[in-house]
Design a protein around this motif. Structure first.
Motif, PDB file in Angstrom:
ATOM      1  N   GLY A   6       5.198  -1.876   3.169  1.00 17.58           N
ATOM      2  CA  GLY A   6       5.267  -2.171   4.593  1.00 17.58           C
ATOM      3  C   GLY A   6       5.352  -0.776   5.564  1.00 17.58           C
ATOM      4  O   GLY A   6       6.154  -0.221   5.303  1.00 17.58           O
ATOM      5  N   PHE A   7       4.983  -0.928   6.721  1.00 23.25           N
ATOM      6  CA  PHE A   7       4.961  -0.055   7.795  1.00 23.25           C
ATOM      7  C   PHE A   7       5.686  -0.712   9.191  1.00 23.25           C
ATOM      8  O   PHE A   7       5.145  -1.682   9.478  1.00 23.25           O
TER       9      PHE A   7
ATOM     10  N   GLY B 154       7.817  -2.890   7.404  1.00 19.98           N
ATOM     11  CA  GLY B 154       8.702  -2.341   6.445  1.00 19.98           C
ATOM     12  C   GLY B 154       9.854  -3.110   6.676  1.00 19.98           C
ATOM     13  O   GLY B 154      10.791  -3.137   5.200  1.00 19.98           O
TER      14      GLY B 154
ATOM     15  N   LEU C  62       8.201   1.949   1.918  1.00 15.37           N
ATOM     16  CA  LEU C  62       8.306   1.808   3.152  1.00 15.37           C
ATOM     17  C   LEU C  62       7.780   2.742   4.027  1.00 15.37           C
ATOM     18  O   LEU C  62       8.224   4.032   3.417  1.00 15.37           O
ATOM     19  N   ARG C  63       7.032   2.809   4.984  1.00 18.83           N
ATOM     20  CA  ARG C  63       6.572   3.862   5.903  1.00 18.83           C
ATOM     21  C   ARG C  63       7.112   3.600   7.202  1.00 18.83           C
ATOM     22  O   ARG C  63       6.920   2.417   7.766  1.00 18.83           O
TER      23      ARG C  63
ATOM     24  N   PRO D 256      10.018   2.401   8.466  1.00 19.58           N
ATOM     25  CA  PRO D 256      10.550   0.877   8.694  1.00 19.58           C
ATOM     26  C   PRO D 256      11.501   0.859   9.635  1.00 19.58           C
ATOM     27  O   PRO D 256      12.407   1.757   9.930  1.00 19.58           O
TER      28      PRO D 256
ATOM     29  N   LEU E 284       9.961   5.920   0.159  1.00 18.12           N
ATOM     30  CA  LEU E 284      10.301   6.009   1.662  1.00 18.12           C
ATOM     31  C   LEU E 284       9.701   7.201   2.223  1.00 18.12           C
ATOM     32  O   LEU E 284       9.984   8.228   2.204  1.00 18.12           O
TER      33      LEU E 284
ATOM     34  N   TYR F 125      18.216   3.673   5.656  1.00 20.10           N
ATOM     35  CA  TYR F 125      17.491   2.960   4.402  1.00 20.10           C
ATOM     36  C   TYR F 125      17.894   3.581   3.275  1.00 20.10           C
ATOM     37  O   TYR F 125      18.096   2.969   2.034  1.00 20.10           O
TER      38      TYR F 125
END
Length: 152
Positions: free
Chosen positions: A15-16, A20, A37-38, A40, A88, A105
């Motif tokens: 998810g971006f 994310g 996760l990019r 997030p 991450l 995160y």
């Protein structure tokens, strides 16, 4: 953006940005093997029932400039429940997701099997330059190949 990928040897989600945030929530509910996760985003739980377009942008921005814990944020609580491998990725010059969000995160993934963090040097939130998109793609592909080989 949110993508779920399943194959015989595992299942994961990538998810971006808002995707994310949603991927983090999903990771606490489903037994994914890996999570990417990019940049997030994060939102206050008090605004859970509001559409993101209805949120006060100044309040959200202020919220994102502070560290948060799983005890006061449901997305971070979901991250605490995640037991798989995490990648991450943050952009060095992200105008949407400041470093305290990424740090929050990362801290929440204390129960993950592994956590790898990358910073895309000079990159903005949208990865508006092709070289940043290529770098991100290479990071994800290399990390997933390592997972496939059984590396942690």
């Amino acid at each position: 953006m949110l993508r779920v990928h399943a194959r015989p040897d595992g299942m994961g989600v990538l998810g971006f940005s808002y995707g994310g945030y949603m991927a983090a929530l999903l990771a606490g509910m489903y037994p994914f093997d890996w999570l990417v996760l990019r940049s997030p985003v994060i939102y206050p739980d008090a605004d859970w029932l509001l559409a993101k377009e209805d949120l006060d942008r100044r309040e959200v921005d202020a919220y994102r400039h502070a560290m948060h814990t799983p005890e006061n944020n449901r997305a971070l609580a979901a991250c605490t429940a995640f037991k798989g491998d995490v990648l991450l990725v943050q952009s060095e010059h992200d105008e949407v997701v400041p470093r305290p969000v990424i740090d929050s995160y990362a801290w929440a993934f204390g129960n993950a099997r592994s956590l790898v963090r990358h910073t895309l040097l000079e990159a903005d939130h949208a990865l508006s330059q092709a070289r940043w998109r290529r770098t991100y793609h290479a990071i994800v592909v290399d990390w997933l190949r390592e997972r496939r080989r059984g590396g942690r």
